[in-house]
Motif scaffolding. Sequence first.
Motif, mmCIF file in Angstrom:
data_model
loop_
_atom_site.group_PDB
_atom_site.id
_atom_site.type_symbol
_atom_site.label_atom_id
_atom_site.label_comp_id
_atom_site.label_asym_id
_atom_site.label_seq_id
_atom_site.Cartn_x
_atom_site.Cartn_y
_atom_site.Cartn_z
ATOM 1 N N LEU A 160 0.779 -0.703 0.117
ATOM 2 C CA LEU A 160 -0.195 -0.203 0.061
ATOM 3 C C LEU A 160 1.205 1.386 0.156
ATOM 4 N N PRO A 161 1.583 2.473 -1.599
ATOM 5 C CA PRO A 161 1.777 2.920 -1.280
ATOM 6 C C PRO A 161 1.385 4.185 -0.281
ATOM 7 N N GLY A 162 2.406 4.710 -0.206
ATOM 8 C CA GLY A 162 1.911 6.441 0.942
ATOM 9 C C GLY A 162 2.423 7.213 0.603
ATOM 10 N N GLU A 163 2.319 8.750 0.891
ATOM 11 C CA GLU A 163 3.263 9.975 0.337
ATOM 12 C C GLU A 163 4.271 9.915 0.913
ATOM 13 N N ILE A 164 4.810 10.527 0.893
ATOM 14 C CA ILE A 164 5.919 11.513 1.619
ATOM 15 C C ILE A 164 5.424 13.224 1.735
ATOM 16 N N PRO A 165 5.560 12.992 3.172
ATOM 17 C CA PRO A 165 5.059 14.410 3.151
ATOM 18 C C PRO A 165 6.382 15.811 2.370
ATOM 19 N N SER A 166 5.699 16.832 2.346
ATOM 20 C CA SER A 166 6.298 17.767 1.086
ATOM 21 C C SER A 166 7.946 18.798 1.593
ATOM 22 N N ASP A 167 7.161 18.314 3.730
ATOM 23 C CA ASP A 167 8.414 19.645 4.455
ATOM 24 C C ASP A 167 9.444 18.444 4.813
ATOM 25 N N ASP A 168 9.303 17.272 3.996
ATOM 26 C CA ASP A 168 10.568 15.994 4.285
ATOM 27 C C ASP A 168 11.654 16.380 3.419
ATOM 28 N N GLU A 169 12.422 16.131 3.844
ATOM 29 C CA GLU A 169 14.034 16.389 3.219
ATOM 30 C C GLU A 169 14.082 15.235 1.792
ATOM 31 N N TRP A 170 13.313 13.950 2.521
ATOM 32 C CA TRP A 170 12.953 13.633 0.917
ATOM 33 C C TRP A 170 11.996 13.553 -0.469
ATOM 34 N N ALA A 171 11.169 14.563 -0.068
ATOM 35 C CA ALA A 171 9.846 14.471 -0.765
ATOM 36 C C ALA A 171 10.552 14.628 -2.225
ATOM 37 N N LYS A 172 11.157 14.030 -3.028
ATOM 38 C CA LYS A 172 11.586 14.281 -4.335
ATOM 39 C C LYS A 172 11.310 12.620 -4.573
ATOM 40 N N VAL A 173 11.380 11.722 -3.365
ATOM 41 C CA VAL A 173 11.071 10.895 -3.953
ATOM 42 C C VAL A 173 9.902 10.601 -4.769
ATOM 43 N N GLU A 174 8.150 10.953 -3.881
ATOM 44 C CA GLU A 174 7.238 11.418 -3.929
ATOM 45 C C GLU A 174 6.551 10.117 -2.936
ATOM 46 N N LYS A 175 6.833 8.520 -2.946
ATOM 47 C CA LYS A 175 6.210 7.897 -2.303
ATOM 48 C C LYS A 175 6.733 6.515 -1.237
ATOM 49 N N ARG A 176 6.779 5.912 -0.628
ATOM 50 C CA ARG A 176 7.324 4.965 0.618
ATOM 51 C C ARG A 176 6.443 3.907 0.590
ATOM 52 N N PRO A 177 6.458 2.759 0.758
ATOM 53 C CA PRO A 177 5.412 1.951 1.216
ATOM 54 C C PRO A 177 4.770 2.743 2.749
ATOM 55 N N GLN A 178 3.547 2.681 3.039
ATOM 56 C CA GLN A 178 2.625 2.536 3.720
ATOM 57 C C GLN A 178 2.079 1.171 4.624
ATOM 58 N N GLU A 179 2.018 0.080 3.770
ATOM 59 C CA GLU A 179 1.775 -0.920 4.497
ATOM 60 C C GLU A 179 2.573 -2.102 3.362
ATOM 61 N N PHE A 180 3.259 -3.158 3.907
ATOM 62 C CA PHE A 180 4.460 -3.750 2.609
ATOM 63 C C PHE A 180 4.340 -5.324 3.189
ATOM 64 N N ASP A 181 4.253 -6.060 3.030
ATOM 65 C CA ASP A 181 3.128 -7.148 3.819
ATOM 66 C C ASP A 181 3.881 -8.354 2.271
ATOM 67 N N ILE A 182 4.236 -9.607 3.174
ATOM 68 C CA ILE A 182 4.801 -10.536 2.494
ATOM 69 C C ILE A 182 4.222 -12.442 2.810
ATOM 70 N N ASP A 183 3.198 -12.363 3.023
ATOM 71 C CA ASP A 183 2.791 -13.966 3.408
ATOM 72 C C ASP A 183 3.585 -15.372 2.776
#
Length: 188
Positions: free
Chosen positions: A105-128
């Motif tokens: 489940l992708p999540g956004e990086i806040p615009s005030d973060d130092e690494w906001a250029k990356v655009e997204k990071r995993p909000q949830e990442f599950d492996i069954d």
Amino acid sequence: MAIKKLTRPKLTLSEKLIFPTILKGMAVTMTHAIKSVLGKTKAAESLKGSGTGATMQYPETKWDDQLPEYYRGVPALVTDEIGRERCVSCQLCEFICPPKAISILPGEIPSDDEWAKVEKRPQEFDIDMTRCIYCGMCEEVCPEQAIFLRQDYAVTGTSRENMVHNKERLYEIGGVREGLVNKWNEVK
């Protein structure tokens, strides 16, 4: 089109009788029994077993020292040297996974973060892990080298819920991986 009739080969007398086959089987069994009594089995040497059989004594003895370097085991997420997530939630590993064991489940990086250029990071990442077949396709497709297959092969749990590894568990298993990460590259 011509029809070709095939004839079966004739059986010899020893092939027709079942007794010679039984004797061959008993000879193989006796050979193994004698080797185990003399302590010359594979378990006595390479498997570090008791020497009385060809079975590894699993909880006490493990395959760790006999695994090849290319062995693919448990998938895990890794961070860089500073502790930042390498995963950019591109979801390539989720799409390529044959048994569909990965869910992101992708999540956004806040615009005030130092690494906001990356655009997204995993909000949830599950492996069954009950579905994972250790194929390594997730590792090969990852553009940021964020997921790796470790040499661990003994994944256990008391319930199905315990066998679903979440993002925190995957980072705990994976640890830190050093090297260039495209996600944090200033030039990119």
